[in-house]
Design a protein around this motif. Structure first.
Motif, PDB file in Angstrom:
ATOM      1  N   PHE A   1       0.857  -1.259  -0.010  1.00  0.00           N
ATOM      2  CA  PHE A   1      -0.009   0.096   0.116  1.00  0.00           C
ATOM      3  C   PHE A   1       0.673   1.351   0.241  1.00  0.00           C
ATOM      4  O   PHE A   1       1.826   1.133   0.068  1.00  0.00           O
ATOM      5  N   ARG A   2       0.336   2.392  -0.193  1.00  0.00           N
ATOM      6  CA  ARG A   2       0.977   3.706  -0.076  1.00  0.00           C
ATOM      7  C   ARG A   2       0.565   4.471   1.041  1.00  0.00           C
ATOM      8  O   ARG A   2      -0.471   4.260   1.615  1.00  0.00           O
ATOM      9  N   ALA A   3       1.531   5.140   1.490  1.00  0.00           N
ATOM     10  CA  ALA A   3       1.460   5.867   2.790  1.00  0.00           C
ATOM     11  C   ALA A   3       2.349   7.335   2.697  1.00  0.00           C
ATOM     12  O   ALA A   3       3.313   7.241   2.271  1.00  0.00           O
ATOM     13  N   ARG A   4       1.736   8.273   3.272  1.00  0.00           N
ATOM     14  CA  ARG A   4       2.520   9.470   3.374  1.00  0.00           C
ATOM     15  C   ARG A   4       3.572   9.381   4.387  1.00  0.00           C
ATOM     16  O   ARG A   4       4.538   9.969   4.314  1.00  0.00           O
ATOM     17  N   GLU A   5       3.112   8.751   5.465  1.00  0.00           N
ATOM     18  CA  GLU A   5       4.088   8.411   6.899  1.00  0.00           C
ATOM     19  C   GLU A   5       4.004   7.102   7.102  1.00  0.00           C
ATOM     20  O   GLU A   5       2.918   6.561   7.126  1.00  0.00           O
ATOM     21  N   PHE A   6       5.112   6.364   7.253  1.00  0.00           N
ATOM     22  CA  PHE A   6       5.115   5.056   7.708  1.00  0.00           C
ATOM     23  C   PHE A   6       6.178   4.951   8.627  1.00  0.00           C
ATOM     24  O   PHE A   6       7.341   4.495   8.139  1.00  0.00           O
ATOM     25  N   ASN A   7       6.255   4.636  10.016  1.00  0.00           N
ATOM     26  CA  ASN A   7       7.172   4.595  10.869  1.00  0.00           C
ATOM     27  C   ASN A   7       6.867   3.795  12.112  1.00  0.00           C
ATOM     28  O   ASN A   7       6.147   4.154  13.001  1.00  0.00           O
ATOM     29  N   LEU A   8       6.685   2.379  11.947  1.00  0.00           N
ATOM     30  CA  LEU A   8       6.291   1.360  13.310  1.00  0.00           C
ATOM     31  C   LEU A   8       7.363   1.213  14.006  1.00  0.00           C
ATOM     32  O   LEU A   8       8.632   0.922  13.757  1.00  0.00           O
ATOM     33  N   ASN A   9       6.946   1.688  15.283  1.00  0.00           N
ATOM     34  CA  ASN A   9       7.920   1.020  16.369  1.00  0.00           C
ATOM     35  C   ASN A   9       7.792  -0.257  16.703  1.00  0.00           C
ATOM     36  O   ASN A   9       7.089  -0.680  17.680  1.00  0.00           O
ATOM     37  N   VAL A  10       8.518  -0.994  15.961  1.00  0.00           N
ATOM     38  CA  VAL A  10       8.660  -2.626  16.325  1.00  0.00           C
ATOM     39  C   VAL A  10       9.279  -3.167  17.239  1.00  0.00           C
ATOM     40  O   VAL A  10       9.448  -4.284  17.781  1.00  0.00           O
TER      41      VAL A  10
ATOM     42  N   ALA B   1      -2.316   7.110   2.251  1.00  0.00           N
ATOM     43  CA  ALA B   1      -2.018   8.227   0.818  1.00  0.00           C
ATOM     44  C   ALA B   1      -2.780   9.312   1.015  1.00  0.00           C
ATOM     45  O   ALA B   1      -2.455  10.660   0.503  1.00  0.00           O
ATOM     46  N   ASN B   2      -3.899   9.479   1.518  1.00  0.00           N
ATOM     47  CA  ASN B   2      -4.885  10.629   1.709  1.00  0.00           C
ATOM     48  C   ASN B   2      -4.756  11.581   3.047  1.00  0.00           C
ATOM     49  O   ASN B   2      -5.421  12.452   3.281  1.00  0.00           O
ATOM     50  N   GLY B   3      -3.637  11.316   4.091  1.00  0.00           N
ATOM     51  CA  GLY B   3      -3.103  11.607   5.039  1.00  0.00           C
ATOM     52  C   GLY B   3      -3.989  11.505   6.384  1.00  0.00           C
ATOM     53  O   GLY B   3      -4.044  11.998   7.329  1.00  0.00           O
ATOM     54  N   HIS B   4      -4.835  10.479   6.346  1.00  0.00           N
ATOM     55  CA  HIS B   4      -5.590   9.915   7.434  1.00  0.00           C
ATOM     56  C   HIS B   4      -4.733   8.929   8.179  1.00  0.00           C
ATOM     57  O   HIS B   4      -4.147   8.062   7.719  1.00  0.00           O
ATOM     58  N   ASP B   5      -4.902   9.178   9.559  1.00  0.00           N
ATOM     59  CA  ASP B   5      -4.297   8.040  10.320  1.00  0.00           C
ATOM     60  C   ASP B   5      -5.296   6.943  10.115  1.00  0.00           C
ATOM     61  O   ASP B   5      -6.264   6.940  10.328  1.00  0.00           O
ATOM     62  N   THR B   6      -4.304   5.677   9.972  1.00  0.00           N
ATOM     63  CA  THR B   6      -4.805   4.286   9.683  1.00  0.00           C
ATOM     64  C   THR B   6      -4.473   3.344  10.429  1.00  0.00           C
ATOM     65  O   THR B   6      -2.877   3.299  10.466  1.00  0.00           O
ATOM     66  N   PRO B   7      -5.327   2.543  11.061  1.00  0.00           N
ATOM     67  CA  PRO B   7      -4.552   1.608  11.893  1.00  0.00           C
ATOM     68  C   PRO B   7      -3.859   0.246  10.986  1.00  0.00           C
ATOM     69  O   PRO B   7      -4.673   0.099  10.110  1.00  0.00           O
ATOM     70  N   ILE B   8      -3.227  -0.327  11.697  1.00  0.00           N
ATOM     71  CA  ILE B   8      -2.745  -1.611  10.826  1.00  0.00           C
ATOM     72  C   ILE B   8      -2.415  -2.434  12.117  1.00  0.00           C
ATOM     73  O   ILE B   8      -1.996  -1.997  13.063  1.00  0.00           O
TER      74      ILE B   8
END
Length: 68
Positions: free
Chosen positions: A16-25, A42-49
């Protein structure tokens, strides 16, 4: 913009596409229980995974063109 590719040990994957992606693994997880993370889609919304980190083989984040 980033292209995010998550590959699991069972061979499944998601992309998927993301504007910000930084998981604290580095956060402690309970084996067998999905852990909630969030990223900016990609739309700038906070999205859970939700990920079970012991099932993740690789997370690859690649910069990409925003208009692509």
């Amino acid at each position: 913009m980033y292209e995010v590719y998550i590959h699991f040990i069972d061979g499944a994957s998601i992309r998927f596409r993301a504007r910000e992606f930084n998981l604290n693994v580095g956060r402690q997880t309970i084996p067998g229980k999905p852990k909630r993370f969030s990223f900016k889609d990609a739309n700038g919304h906070d999205t859970p995974i939700y990920l079970q980190l012991e099932q993740v083989a690789a997370i690859i984040v690649t910069p990409t063109e925003a208009s692509a």
